[in-house]
Design an enzyme around this catalytic site. Structure first.
Site, short mmCIF file in Angstrom:
data_model
loop_
_atom_site.label_atom_id
_atom_site.label_comp_id
_atom_site.label_asym_id
_atom_site.label_seq_id
_atom_site.Cartn_x
_atom_site.Cartn_y
_atom_site.Cartn_z
N GLU A 152 0.86 -1.19 0.00
CA GLU A 152 0.00 0.00 0.00
C GLU A 152 0.89 1.24 0.00
O GLU A 152 0.40 2.36 0.12
CB GLU A 152 -0.95 -0.01 1.19
CG GLU A 152 -0.28 -0.10 2.55
CD GLU A 152 -1.27 -0.03 3.69
OE1 GLU A 152 -1.37 -1.02 4.41
OE2 GLU A 152 -1.94 1.00 3.86
N CYS B 188 -3.48 -3.22 4.48
CA CYS B 188 -2.63 -4.29 5.01
C CYS B 188 -3.11 -5.68 4.60
O CYS B 188 -2.46 -6.68 4.89
CB CYS B 188 -2.58 -4.21 6.53
SG CYS B 188 -2.17 -2.58 7.13
N THR C 121 4.04 3.79 15.88
CA THR C 121 3.76 2.47 15.29
C THR C 121 4.42 2.31 13.92
O THR C 121 4.23 1.29 13.26
CB THR C 121 2.24 2.21 15.15
OG1 THR C 121 1.71 3.09 14.13
CG2 THR C 121 1.50 2.46 16.45
N HIS D 188 -2.87 -9.92 12.52
CA HIS D 188 -2.25 -8.72 11.94
C HIS D 188 -1.79 -7.83 13.09
O HIS D 188 -2.52 -7.62 14.05
CB HIS D 188 -3.26 -7.97 11.05
CG HIS D 188 -2.75 -6.62 10.64
ND1 HIS D 188 -1.57 -6.45 9.98
CD2 HIS D 188 -3.25 -5.36 10.84
CE1 HIS D 188 -1.36 -5.16 9.78
NE2 HIS D 188 -2.37 -4.48 10.28
N1 CAA Z 1 2.36 3.23 30.78
C1 CAA Z 1 1.77 2.14 30.25
N2 CAA Z 1 0.71 2.21 29.39
C2 CAA Z 1 0.27 3.43 29.03
C3 CAA Z 1 0.84 4.62 29.55
C4 CAA Z 1 1.93 4.48 30.46
N3 CAA Z 1 2.54 5.54 30.97
N4 CAA Z 1 0.18 5.65 29.01
C5 CAA Z 1 -0.77 5.16 28.19
N5 CAA Z 1 -0.72 3.81 28.22
C6 CAA Z 1 -1.56 2.85 27.47
C7 CAA Z 1 -3.01 3.25 27.38
O1 CAA Z 1 -3.72 2.90 28.56
C8 CAA Z 1 -3.46 2.45 26.16
O2 CAA Z 1 -3.67 1.11 26.52
P1 CAA Z 1 -5.03 0.37 26.06
O3 CAA Z 1 -5.13 0.53 24.57
O4 CAA Z 1 -4.84 -1.03 26.49
O5 CAA Z 1 -6.14 1.09 26.75
C9 CAA Z 1 -2.21 2.47 25.28
O6 CAA Z 1 -1.13 2.86 26.11
C10 CAA Z 1 -2.31 3.43 24.12
O7 CAA Z 1 -2.67 4.67 24.62
P2 CAA Z 1 -3.72 5.59 23.83
O8 CAA Z 1 -4.94 4.80 23.49
O9 CAA Z 1 -3.87 6.86 24.58
O10 CAA Z 1 -2.86 5.84 22.52
P3 CAA Z 1 -3.03 6.91 21.43
O11 CAA Z 1 -4.45 7.34 21.31
O12 CAA Z 1 -1.99 7.93 21.63
O13 CAA Z 1 -2.62 6.07 20.10
C11 CAA Z 1 -3.48 4.63 18.38
C12 CAA Z 1 -3.09 4.74 19.85
C13 CAA Z 1 -4.77 5.42 18.13
C14 CAA Z 1 -3.68 3.18 18.03
C15 CAA Z 1 -2.34 5.24 17.51
O14 CAA Z 1 -1.12 4.59 17.75
C16 CAA Z 1 -2.64 5.18 16.02
O15 CAA Z 1 -3.35 6.00 15.46
N6 CAA Z 1 -2.04 4.17 15.31
C17 CAA Z 1 -2.23 4.00 13.89
C18 CAA Z 1 -3.52 3.28 13.56
C19 CAA Z 1 -3.50 1.82 13.93
O16 CAA Z 1 -2.47 1.19 14.02
N7 CAA Z 1 -4.69 1.24 14.14
C20 CAA Z 1 -4.81 -0.17 14.45
C21 CAA Z 1 -6.03 -0.80 13.83
S1 CAA Z 1 -6.06 -0.51 12.06
C22 CAA Z 1 -5.00 -1.68 11.40
O17 CAA Z 1 -4.68 -2.64 12.03
C23 CAA Z 1 -4.47 -1.46 10.03
C24 CAA Z 1 -3.10 -0.91 10.11
O18 CAA Z 1 -2.12 -1.65 10.10
C25 CAA Z 1 -2.92 0.53 10.20
#
Ligand code: CAA
Length: 393
Positions: free
Chosen positions: A84, A116, A157, A238
């Site tokens: 992609e 993906c 990521t 995945h």
């Molecule tokens: N110590 C330990 N853990 C901590 C922490 C700390 N100090 N602070 C936060 N965390 C934990 C949170 O509790 C959370 O855990 P849970 O998910 O178990 O609740 C985790 O860290 C992540 O924290 P946030 O949810 O606040 O993270 P975020 O909002 O900043 O980002 C995300 C997460 C939205 C997935 C972001 O990384 C993102 O946009 N990623 C790209 C999209 C993606 O990968 N999506 C996945 C599904 S889509 C897919 O699979 C296709 C693909 O390949 C893209």
């Protein structure tokens, strides 16, 4: 009797350099535990300007070809390239690979795309082709560079890598079952318009979509005669980041507590060892997970069945399964795979920013960014908008 088809060879490649997520957390001024445990990633593969999805893919594909005799190479009827993050809107990555790797010209070469999911589209298409023509083989190559906007939640990521798989009858590594369950829907969870170098994402929607599409795909797989979860010794998901695979495991455990009763997510984390050190490789991620499991499980996996969930945002999901062959340990290069990860170089945060966000595709001066590299291929120049690759080794 049904013909057995599946993965006869599998090799991966990644970039020469990485950034530790501790360094990223320090630059972002946040607790590193969020990235290391909350997201579940320790290192991010970072491409230099002379590494792209063609050069990284060529390295994995050539590693597969190096294990084959000339007669075996001649059985390849089709080269499927899944990505992609391709380099051209018209010419396929597969056509570029035809000029780089030691393959013969009498095969069809093309690219597939669905986020993906593309690697799985290629694998399943290849399995059906070999079921129809068991004397032929198909080379499936999946490669991506995951790139998000700087200082956004997706940045931690990022990653880059490729996997190449040779699909044949009577495969040495894993027989892929004919039963599969697919689920497709129009969902705006992750996308990349043509003019963008980085992906756009609705993070929360993407996590929900992944889990919902997984459940629907698994249900379809069961309806099509697939094995219930309690008959699948292993699960491989995945992995956009390893915590997502843990969430997938927990989601299935909550929905199917009896079928999942004897499973622990600690055991499944073996399939996440490589992904944790590479980052998201989009189309290649599920299969780098498979390789991580095959390389790092201490017990003999012969005869054991693995359930796979492939997810491509946008969205298409597929749940399928496969059984590990007795020859698998001879057919994979565990030591070489571990060395590919161990031999990489750590970058400073500033150099990472340059490679990832400031410098673009290799251009002008003939800089070789990784002079002591073990890679076979690099992007050497772009002249007149034509990409020029170089075989280094
Ligand atoms: N110590 C330990 N853990 C901590 C922490 C700390 N100090 N602070 C936060 N965390 C934990 C949170 O509790 C959370 O855990 P849970 O998910 O178990 O609740 C985790 O860290 C992540 O924290 P946030 O949810 O606040 O993270 P975020 O909002 O900043 O980002 C995300 C997460 C939205 C997935 C972001 O990384 C993102 O946009 N990623 C790209 C999209 C993606 O990968 N999506 C996945 C599904 S889509 C897919 O699979 C296709 C693909 O390949 C893209």
């Amino acid at each position: 009797k049904a013909i057995k088809v599946g993965i006869n060879r599998i090799e991966f490649s990644t970039t020469e350099n990485y950034l530790t997520l501790e360094k990223l957390a320090e630059a972002h001024q946040i607790d590193p535990a969020k990235y290391l445990y909350g997201i579940g990633q320790s290192k991010m593969a970072v491409p230099t300007p002379d590494e792209d999805t063609i050069s990284i893919a060529a390295n994995a594909a050539q590693d597969v070809l190096n294990t084959m005799t000339p007669e075996e190479v001649n059985t390849i009827s089709t080269l499927i390239f899944a990505t992609e993050t391709g380099v051209d809107q018209s010419k396929s990555g597969a056509a570029y690979l035809m000029g780089l790797i030691d393959i013969h010209p009498n095969c069809r070469a093309f690219e597939v795309k669905q986020a993906c999911y593309g690697g799985t589209a290629g694998l399943q298409m290849a399995c059906d082709m070999v079921r129809a023509r068991p004397d032929e083989s198909v080379l499936v190559v999946a490669c991506d560079i995951a790139r998000y906007q700087q200082n956004t939640p997706g940045e931690c990521t990022q990653g880059a890598g490729a996997v190449a798989m040779l699909i044949t009858a009577d495969p040495d590594i894993i027989e892929i079952d004919a039963e599969r369950g697919c689920y497709s829907a129009d969902i705006m969870d992750f996308w990349r318009p043509n003019q963008f170098k980085h992906a756009l994402v609705d993070g929360e929607l993407s996590k929900d979509a992944y889990l919902n599409v997984m459940t629907s795909s698994y249900q379809g797989y069961l309806v099509n005669g697939g094995k219930p979860l309690d008959q699948l010794e292993w699960l491989c998901f995945h992995q956009p980041f390893t915590k997502m695979a843990k969430k997938a495991f927990e989601h299935l455990s909550a929905q199917y507590p009896e079928q999942m009763a004897d499973k622990t997510d600690a055991a499944y984390s073996i399939s996440q060892q490589y992904g944790r050190e590479i980052g998201n490789t989009y189309t290649a991620s599920l299969y780098i997970g498979l390789l991580s499991l095959l390389d790092n499980a201490e017990q003999d996996l012969t005869g054991q069945t693995i359930g796979f969930f492939s997810y491509g945002s946008g969205a298409v999901g597929e749940f399928f399964s496969g059984t590990v062959n007795k020859n698998y340990r001879h057919a994979i290069n565990t030591l070489a795979n571990q060395q590919k990860l161990a031999a990489r170089t750590a970058l400073s945060y500033d150099t990472y920013c340059q490679y990832m966000y400031q410098l673009r595709d290799y251009d002008q001066a003939n800089i070789r960014y990784n002079p002591t590299s073990g890679s076979n291929f690099r992007l050497a120049a772009i002249h007149d908008n034509k990409r020029v690759y170089e075989r280094v080794l």
